[in-house]
Design a protein around this motif. Structure first.
Motif, PDB file in Angstrom:
ATOM      1  N   ALA A  63       0.917  -1.091   0.058  1.00  0.00           N
ATOM      2  CA  ALA A  63       0.126   0.024   0.019  1.00  0.00           C
ATOM      3  C   ALA A  63       0.914   1.105   0.049  1.00  0.00           C
ATOM      4  CB  ALA A  63      -0.906   0.121   1.285  1.00  0.00           C
ATOM      5  N   VAL A  64       1.998   1.159   0.603  1.00  0.00           N
ATOM      6  CA  VAL A  64       3.063   2.315   0.539  1.00  0.00           C
ATOM      7  C   VAL A  64       3.642   2.435  -0.591  1.00  0.00           C
ATOM      8  CG1 VAL A  64       5.237   3.044   1.490  1.00  0.00           C
ATOM      9  CG2 VAL A  64       3.406   2.189   3.171  1.00  0.00           C
ATOM     10  N   GLU A  65       3.921   1.550  -1.289  1.00  0.00           N
ATOM     11  CA  GLU A  65       4.523   1.738  -2.700  1.00  0.00           C
ATOM     12  C   GLU A  65       3.423   2.255  -3.595  1.00  0.00           C
ATOM     13  OE1 GLU A  65       7.218   1.892  -5.766  1.00  0.00           O
ATOM     14  OE2 GLU A  65       7.339   1.799  -3.612  1.00  0.00           O
ATOM     15  N   SER A  66       2.065   1.790  -3.467  1.00  0.00           N
ATOM     16  CA  SER A  66       1.112   2.381  -4.468  1.00  0.00           C
ATOM     17  C   SER A  66       0.873   3.813  -4.241  1.00  0.00           C
ATOM     18  CB  SER A  66      -0.243   1.493  -4.162  1.00  0.00           C
ATOM     19  OG  SER A  66      -1.203   1.890  -5.109  1.00  0.00           O
ATOM     20  N   LEU A  67       0.942   4.220  -2.865  1.00  0.00           N
ATOM     21  CA  LEU A  67       0.596   5.545  -2.502  1.00  0.00           C
ATOM     22  C   LEU A  67       1.761   6.419  -3.070  1.00  0.00           C
ATOM     23  CD1 LEU A  67      -1.127   7.872  -1.169  1.00  0.00           C
ATOM     24  CD2 LEU A  67      -0.063   7.111   0.859  1.00  0.00           C
ATOM     25  N   ARG A  68       3.172   5.881  -2.921  1.00  0.00           N
ATOM     26  CA  ARG A  68       4.168   6.754  -3.372  1.00  0.00           C
ATOM     27  C   ARG A  68       4.125   6.974  -4.984  1.00  0.00           C
ATOM     28  NH1 ARG A  68       8.557   6.417  -6.437  1.00  0.00           N
ATOM     29  NH2 ARG A  68       7.925   4.272  -6.770  1.00  0.00           N
ATOM     30  N   LYS A  69       3.678   6.102  -5.525  1.00  0.00           N
ATOM     31  CA  LYS A  69       3.455   6.247  -7.058  1.00  0.00           C
ATOM     32  C   LYS A  69       2.268   7.423  -7.311  1.00  0.00           C
ATOM     33  CE  LYS A  69       5.118   1.789  -8.394  1.00  0.00           C
ATOM     34  NZ  LYS A  69       4.873   0.485  -8.805  1.00  0.00           N
ATOM     35  N   ARG A  70       1.504   7.108  -6.717  1.00  0.00           N
ATOM     36  CA  ARG A  70       0.284   8.304  -6.783  1.00  0.00           C
ATOM     37  C   ARG A  70       0.723   9.787  -6.415  1.00  0.00           C
ATOM     38  NH1 ARG A  70      -2.743   4.269  -4.267  1.00  0.00           N
ATOM     39  NH2 ARG A  70      -3.274   5.747  -2.523  1.00  0.00           N
ATOM     40  N   ILE A  71       1.488   9.562  -5.235  1.00  0.00           N
ATOM     41  CA  ILE A  71       2.033  10.987  -4.999  1.00  0.00           C
ATOM     42  C   ILE A  71       3.147  11.480  -5.823  1.00  0.00           C
ATOM     43  CG2 ILE A  71       3.614  12.371  -3.228  1.00  0.00           C
ATOM     44  CD1 ILE A  71       2.455  10.390  -1.133  1.00  0.00           C
ATOM     45  N   GLU A  72       4.036  10.621  -6.397  1.00  0.00           N
ATOM     46  CA  GLU A  72       5.038  11.232  -7.480  1.00  0.00           C
ATOM     47  C   GLU A  72       4.260  11.683  -8.766  1.00  0.00           C
ATOM     48  OE1 GLU A  72       8.984   9.236  -9.823  1.00  0.00           O
ATOM     49  OE2 GLU A  72       7.680   7.993  -8.749  1.00  0.00           O
ATOM     50  N   ARG A  73       3.042  11.222  -9.080  1.00  0.00           N
ATOM     51  CA  ARG A  73       2.479  11.790 -10.264  1.00  0.00           C
ATOM     52  C   ARG A  73       1.688  13.078  -9.809  1.00  0.00           C
ATOM     53  NH1 ARG A  73       0.672   6.310 -10.604  1.00  0.00           N
ATOM     54  NH2 ARG A  73      -1.337   6.573  -9.706  1.00  0.00           N
ATOM     55  N   ASN A  74       1.630  13.216  -8.773  1.00  0.00           N
ATOM     56  CA  ASN A  74       1.032  14.862  -8.169  1.00  0.00           C
ATOM     57  C   ASN A  74       1.926  15.527  -7.765  1.00  0.00           C
ATOM     58  OD1 ASN A  74      -2.015  14.405  -8.651  1.00  0.00           O
ATOM     59  ND2 ASN A  74      -1.453  12.523  -7.973  1.00  0.00           N
ATOM     60  N   LEU A  75       3.202  15.673  -7.818  1.00  0.00           N
ATOM     61  CA  LEU A  75       4.129  16.361  -7.234  1.00  0.00           C
ATOM     62  C   LEU A  75       4.177  17.857  -7.834  1.00  0.00           C
ATOM     63  CD1 LEU A  75       7.516  14.012  -7.201  1.00  0.00           C
ATOM     64  CD2 LEU A  75       6.262  14.907  -5.335  1.00  0.00           C
ATOM     65  N   PRO A  76       4.365  18.860  -7.297  1.00  0.00           N
ATOM     66  CA  PRO A  76       4.452  20.166  -7.854  1.00  0.00           C
ATOM     67  C   PRO A  76       5.853  20.410  -8.798  1.00  0.00           C
ATOM     68  CG  PRO A  76       4.338  20.386  -5.490  1.00  0.00           C
ATOM     69  CD  PRO A  76       4.430  18.875  -5.662  1.00  0.00           C
ATOM     70  N   LYS A  77       5.867  21.136  -9.684  1.00  0.00           N
ATOM     71  CA  LYS A  77       6.838  21.368 -10.368  1.00  0.00           C
ATOM     72  C   LYS A  77       8.174  21.727  -9.858  1.00  0.00           C
ATOM     73  CE  LYS A  77       7.934  23.408 -14.885  1.00  0.00           C
ATOM     74  NZ  LYS A  77       7.299  24.409 -15.994  1.00  0.00           N
ATOM     75  N   TYR A  78       7.989  22.513  -8.848  1.00  0.00           N
ATOM     76  CA  TYR A  78       9.241  23.226  -7.771  1.00  0.00           C
ATOM     77  C   TYR A  78       9.239  22.624  -6.321  1.00  0.00           C
ATOM     78  CZ  TYR A  78       9.624  25.914 -12.312  1.00  0.00           C
ATOM     79  OH  TYR A  78       9.691  26.300 -13.471  1.00  0.00           O
ATOM     80  N   GLY A  79      10.211  22.506  -5.824  1.00  0.00           N
ATOM     81  CA  GLY A  79      10.412  22.382  -4.366  1.00  0.00           C
ATOM     82  C   GLY A  79      10.854  20.949  -4.275  1.00  0.00           C
TER      83      GLY A  79
END
Length: 114
Positions: A63-79
């Motif tokens: 579940a952590v890995e699945s969530l990590r991938k979703r977060i990665e797809r929604n990262l802001p451009k900067y920061g």
């Protein structure tokens, strides 16, 4: 005769995901991107620990890995965004200080998953 099986989840299997970030907020477009990211984390079931630190309890490493991938797809451009995953057993040792008084961290009520 139906026998109900007691279900419990090991504190070594449950995982806390902590997302920490430092996003630019000087320009209006950057503030909007930071707000979108915070709202995204809340929509994903995270709770805010501090303004740039969010946490969520998950059922295991998959579940952590699945969530990590979703977060990665929604990262802001900067920061900068950091994701830390620790077991529930490790999280139970957290110490919180508010106004110089120490509090033990109370884990949320466990949910029974089918």
């Amino acid at each position: 005769m139906i026998v109900e099986q007691e279900t419990w989840v090991s504190g070594y299997r449950l995982m806390w995901v902590i997302v920490m970030f430092d996003l630019p907020v000087v320009e209006k477009k950057d503030r909007k991107a930071a707000t979108r990211f915070r709202d995204y984390l809340l929509d994903e079931g995270f709770a805010m620990g501090q303004f740039s630190i969010y946490y969520r309890l998950l059922s295991g490493k998959e579940a952590v890995e699945s969530l990590r991938k979703r977060i990665e797809r929604n990262l802001p451009k900067y920061g900068t965004v950091q994701i830390l995953a620790i077991t529930d057993k490790q999280y139970e040792n957290i110490q919180t200080f508010r106004s110089r008084k120490s509090e033990s961290s109370k884990n949320p009520e466990q949910l029974l998953l089918f």
